[in-house]
Design a protein around this motif. Structure first.
Motif, PDB file in Angstrom:
ATOM      1  N   ASN A 117       0.851  -1.187   0.000  1.00  0.00           N
ATOM      2  CA  ASN A 117       0.000   0.000   0.000  1.00  0.00           C
ATOM      3  C   ASN A 117       0.888   1.239   0.000  1.00  0.00           C
ATOM      4  N   LEU A 118       0.830   1.997  -1.081  1.00  0.00           N
ATOM      5  CA  LEU A 118       1.723   3.135  -1.223  1.00  0.00           C
ATOM      6  C   LEU A 118       1.017   4.304  -1.889  1.00  0.00           C
ATOM      7  N   GLY A 119       1.778   5.388  -2.046  1.00  0.00           N
ATOM      8  CA  GLY A 119       1.261   6.561  -2.728  1.00  0.00           C
ATOM      9  C   GLY A 119       1.463   6.471  -4.227  1.00  0.00           C
ATOM     10  N   ASN A 120       1.789   7.598  -4.829  1.00  0.00           N
ATOM     11  CA  ASN A 120       1.863   7.702  -6.288  1.00  0.00           C
ATOM     12  C   ASN A 120       3.247   7.298  -6.787  1.00  0.00           C
ATOM     13  N   PRO A 121       3.370   6.167  -7.516  1.00  0.00           N
ATOM     14  CA  PRO A 121       4.682   5.719  -7.993  1.00  0.00           C
ATOM     15  C   PRO A 121       5.185   6.505  -9.201  1.00  0.00           C
ATOM     16  N   GLU A 122       4.367   7.413  -9.721  1.00  0.00           N
ATOM     17  CA  GLU A 122       4.823   8.241 -10.828  1.00  0.00           C
ATOM     18  C   GLU A 122       5.668   9.409 -10.339  1.00  0.00           C
ATOM     19  N   ARG A 123       5.640   9.626  -9.023  1.00  0.00           N
ATOM     20  CA  ARG A 123       6.489  10.652  -8.428  1.00  0.00           C
ATOM     21  C   ARG A 123       7.777   9.996  -7.948  1.00  0.00           C
ATOM     22  N   PRO A 124       8.883  10.740  -7.962  1.00  0.00           N
ATOM     23  CA  PRO A 124      10.166  10.142  -7.574  1.00  0.00           C
ATOM     24  C   PRO A 124      10.159   9.487  -6.201  1.00  0.00           C
ATOM     25  N   VAL A 165       7.419 -15.918  -1.503  1.00  0.00           N
ATOM     26  CA  VAL A 165       6.205 -15.116  -1.688  1.00  0.00           C
ATOM     27  C   VAL A 165       5.338 -15.857  -2.700  1.00  0.00           C
ATOM     28  N   VAL A 166       4.178 -16.356  -2.266  1.00  0.00           N
ATOM     29  CA  VAL A 166       3.361 -17.178  -3.156  1.00  0.00           C
ATOM     30  C   VAL A 166       2.211 -16.410  -3.797  1.00  0.00           C
ATOM     31  N   SER A 167       1.939 -15.221  -3.309  1.00  0.00           N
ATOM     32  CA  SER A 167       0.905 -14.396  -3.930  1.00  0.00           C
ATOM     33  C   SER A 167       1.086 -12.972  -3.429  1.00  0.00           C
ATOM     34  N   GLY A 168       0.400 -12.052  -4.073  1.00  0.00           N
ATOM     35  CA  GLY A 168       0.557 -10.670  -3.646  1.00  0.00           C
ATOM     36  C   GLY A 168      -0.474  -9.762  -4.269  1.00  0.00           C
ATOM     37  N   ASN A 169      -0.442  -8.536  -3.829  1.00  0.00           N
ATOM     38  CA  ASN A 169      -1.422  -7.541  -4.238  1.00  0.00           C
ATOM     39  C   ASN A 169      -0.753  -6.186  -4.086  1.00  0.00           C
ATOM     40  N   VAL A 170      -1.274  -5.200  -4.774  1.00  0.00           N
ATOM     41  CA  VAL A 170      -0.712  -3.855  -4.634  1.00  0.00           C
ATOM     42  C   VAL A 170      -1.822  -2.833  -4.735  1.00  0.00           C
ATOM     43  N   SER A 171      -1.724  -1.810  -3.918  1.00  0.00           N
ATOM     44  CA  SER A 171      -2.664  -0.684  -3.952  1.00  0.00           C
ATOM     45  C   SER A 171      -1.835   0.591  -3.960  1.00  0.00           C
ATOM     46  N   LEU A 172      -1.857   1.287  -5.089  1.00  0.00           N
ATOM     47  CA  LEU A 172      -1.052   2.487  -5.255  1.00  0.00           C
ATOM     48  C   LEU A 172      -1.949   3.726  -5.345  1.00  0.00           C
ATOM     49  N   TYR A 173      -1.330   4.878  -5.425  1.00  0.00           N
ATOM     50  CA  TYR A 173      -2.021   6.163  -5.559  1.00  0.00           C
ATOM     51  C   TYR A 173      -2.883   6.480  -4.337  1.00  0.00           C
ATOM     52  N   ASN A 174      -2.488   5.988  -3.178  1.00  0.00           N
ATOM     53  CA  ASN A 174      -3.257   6.267  -1.965  1.00  0.00           C
ATOM     54  C   ASN A 174      -2.778   7.570  -1.328  1.00  0.00           C
ATOM     55  N   ALA A 175      -3.707   8.492  -1.129  1.00  0.00           N
ATOM     56  CA  ALA A 175      -3.351   9.787  -0.548  1.00  0.00           C
ATOM     57  C   ALA A 175      -4.546  10.359   0.191  1.00  0.00           C
ATOM     58  N   THR A 176      -4.274  11.221   1.144  1.00  0.00           N
ATOM     59  CA  THR A 176      -5.310  11.957   1.860  1.00  0.00           C
ATOM     60  C   THR A 176      -4.993  13.439   1.758  1.00  0.00           C
ATOM     61  N   ARG A 177      -5.928  14.186   1.181  1.00  0.00           N
ATOM     62  CA  ARG A 177      -5.743  15.618   0.973  1.00  0.00           C
ATOM     63  C   ARG A 177      -4.408  15.923   0.293  1.00  0.00           C
ATOM     64  N   GLY A 178      -4.092  15.113  -0.698  1.00  0.00           N
ATOM     65  CA  GLY A 178      -2.919  15.365  -1.500  1.00  0.00           C
ATOM     66  C   GLY A 178      -1.608  14.865  -0.931  1.00  0.00           C
ATOM     67  N   VAL A 179      -1.627  14.263   0.251  1.00  0.00           N
ATOM     68  CA  VAL A 179      -0.413  13.746   0.877  1.00  0.00           C
ATOM     69  C   VAL A 179      -0.430  12.226   0.807  1.00  0.00           C
TER      70      VAL A 179
END
Length: 530
Positions: free
Chosen positions: A291-298, A322-336
């Motif tokens: 679970n992360l923010g925006n990967p298009e930013r450095p 690691v037998v399986s996985g998932n990803v959730s990107l672009y997570n932000a609150t009020r731009g942070v």
């Protein structure tokens, strides 16, 4: 697989992203799993693939490409949960609890009967073709036609390391709410308030009992639960008709990862596996959710790369795949952007489910040991959060972690361990308090003597690779000797007994006070206490 939601920022009014919004139903998922297993046992299918990221688009293209065939799909017959969905939305929908099943010729009705018996939709939506073309039809018209390999094998790939860049120290500190010099105040604070601080941390959202959450769900479905949530470091499940069993746990270290994504992700793997080890189980494998923010930013790209590297390093050191996985990107609150948070799930194996490490406080006279790493710090701890401290450095010794886990499993195999508990959120003081709460039996202990660490930090400081063990007095010397052979540091803290948690010379707390704080803190914070 990566959810389509991981490919863009989702704001209010984004109706075009509706097909990607997922609503899970664990009971329906269980029915689907059982039906799928029955189909496999009947030898009625050629191939099966779950519908995850990008829904039918991904599943049909991947199965077609791997099988060297094409498919013709009629989207109009596909069951849907919303009206007026376009073919585009139907093919990309990530609704949960669905499987793509390729039936053996002549077995279609057998498969439909299995789904009917499990009260599930079983609809024939198309057929395979010799031509290696994925063709999507609606209302008698072809709305899409392409080679399945274009999606499955030849899709564009991005190397985020090309633009990944570590944030400047000042920017990282600001994002974490860093308080300069606050750690110095920890050492200067008077010790007479430590008992009250223990109760405050014990009742905090980071530490308090999760019973208000897990009691919402039935933990005994299938009557296979041996150790229920909230008792030990991991849940334990039996496997009907077999002697062995499983231990399961999840973990995340967001406060650590906010300082160093590599260490945070590696520490999450270490703690999740350590939790099943504390039940006597050997870690088998992990699954992850990044679970992360925006990967298009450095900075976001750097956090993603370092999180993956941390998981990779920890799994290599601990010998778990690691037998399986998932990803959730672009997570932000009020731009942070959110803190980079790798959530790790682990499954461990018990040769004999009846011989897991007991969830107990021990018996009076048992010896309390601390094994592993005693060099703790306040910087990313739950106690630090309560006083406004969030700072590094952070580190993890994966070689020590591997030796510690192997040592505990070896000691358990010799029948030497009465109880084990991971030193995690809240530090050693919380680990000792939670041990005492298991059976309501106190203990009299002292803190490990470590150069440069004062009493408050020794109590509430956190670091990876620490396990509190309770062993019989007659076995204590043998356990210490085994630790020496395995190159694992060990400290003798004290003994079990009495009705107080007594940590000399800084506090003595009645078990009843600990139970009140730990049992009701989260419910009160959520406003859900009756």
């Amino acid at each position: 697989g990566a959810s389509l939601l991981a490919s863009f920022e989702l704001g209010s009014g984004d109706d075009s992203k509706r097909p990607s919004v997922q609503v899970g139903n664990p009971f329906l998922e269980k029915l689907l799993m059982e039906a799928t297993l029955e189909l496999v046992s009947m030898d009625a299918v050629e191939a099966i693939q779950d519908l995850g990221a990008a829904g039918l688009t991904c599943a049909t293209s991947e199965v077609s490409a791997k099988s060297g065939v094409g498919m013709r799909i009629d989207v109009d017959v596909i069951p849907r949960r919303a009206e007026s969905m376009t073919p585009y939305e139907v093919m990309l929908s990530e609704s949960q609890e669905r499987m793509l099943v390729l039936a053996r010729p002549g077995r279609e009705r057998d498969i439909e009967r299995v789904f009917e018996r499990w009260e599930l939709h079983g609809v024939q939506i198309g057929e395979t073709t010799h031509a290696q073309v994925l063709e999507i039809q609606s209302d008698g018209t072809t709305v899409a036609s392409l080679a399945p390999r274009w999606l499955a094998d030849d899709a564009p790939e991005y190397d985020v390391t090309e633009w990944a860049k570590s944030p400047q120290a000042g920017d990282a500190s600001a994002a974490r709410g860093h308080v300069t010099g606050a750690s110095v105040a920890v050492s200067a604070a008077p010790t007479h308030k430590i008992g009250l601080e223990l109760l405050e941390v014990l009742s905090s959202a980071a530490v308090a009992s999760r019973r208000v959450l897990f009691r919402t769900y039935d933990q005994m479905v299938g009557t296979d639960t041996v150790v229920t949530p909230g008792l030990g470091d991991a849940g334990v499940l039996r496997i009907k008709g077999r002697r062995d069993g499983l231990a399961v746990a999840i973990d995340a270290q967001p406060r650590v990862a906010a300082v160093d994504p590599f260490v945070g992700a590696a520490a999450a793997v270490a703690e999740a596996t350590r939790n099943v080890v504390c039940m006597g189980a050997t870690p088998l494998a992990i699954t992850d959710c990044l679970n992360l923010g925006n990967p298009e930013r450095p900075t976001g790209a750097w956090q993603l790369e370092r999180s993956v590297a941390g998981i990779t390093a920890a799994c290599a050191a601990l010998g778990v795949p690691v037998v399986s996985g998932n990803v959730s990107l672009y997570n932000a609150t009020r731009g942070v952007d959110i803190w980079p948070t790798a959530v790790i799930g682990v499954v461990g194996h018990l040769d004999d489910v009846a011989k897991h490490i007991p969830v107990t406080s021990g018996v009076p006279g048992d010896v309390v040991l601390l094994a592993g790493n005693a060099s703790v710090a306040i910087g990313t701890s739950a106690y630090g959060a309560s006083i406004g401290v969030h700072e590094g450095p952070v580190s993890i010794d994966l070689a020590l972690e591997a030796r510690l886990q192997r040592f505990v499993l070896d000691a358990q195999a010799r029948g030497s361990i009465h109880a084990a508990h991971d030193r995690a959120e809240g530090g050693l003081a919380i680990a000792l308090a939670e041990l005492a709460l298991r059976d309501g039996i106190g203990m009299k202990v002292t803190l490990p003597a470590v150069r440069g660490i004062d009493k408050r930090v020794a109590l509430f400081g956190e670091a990876p690779s620490g396990i509190v063990l309770v062993v019989a007095a007659k076995d204590a010397d043998a356990v210490r000797a085994l630790a020496g052979e395995r190159d694992v540091p060990v400290w003798t803290l004290g003994t079990i007994g009495g009705d107080l948690l007594e940590i000399a010379p800084v506090l003595g707390m009645p078990i009843a006070s600990l139970r009140e704080a730990h049992g009701h803190g989260l419910a009160r914070a959520l406003g859900r206490e009756a």
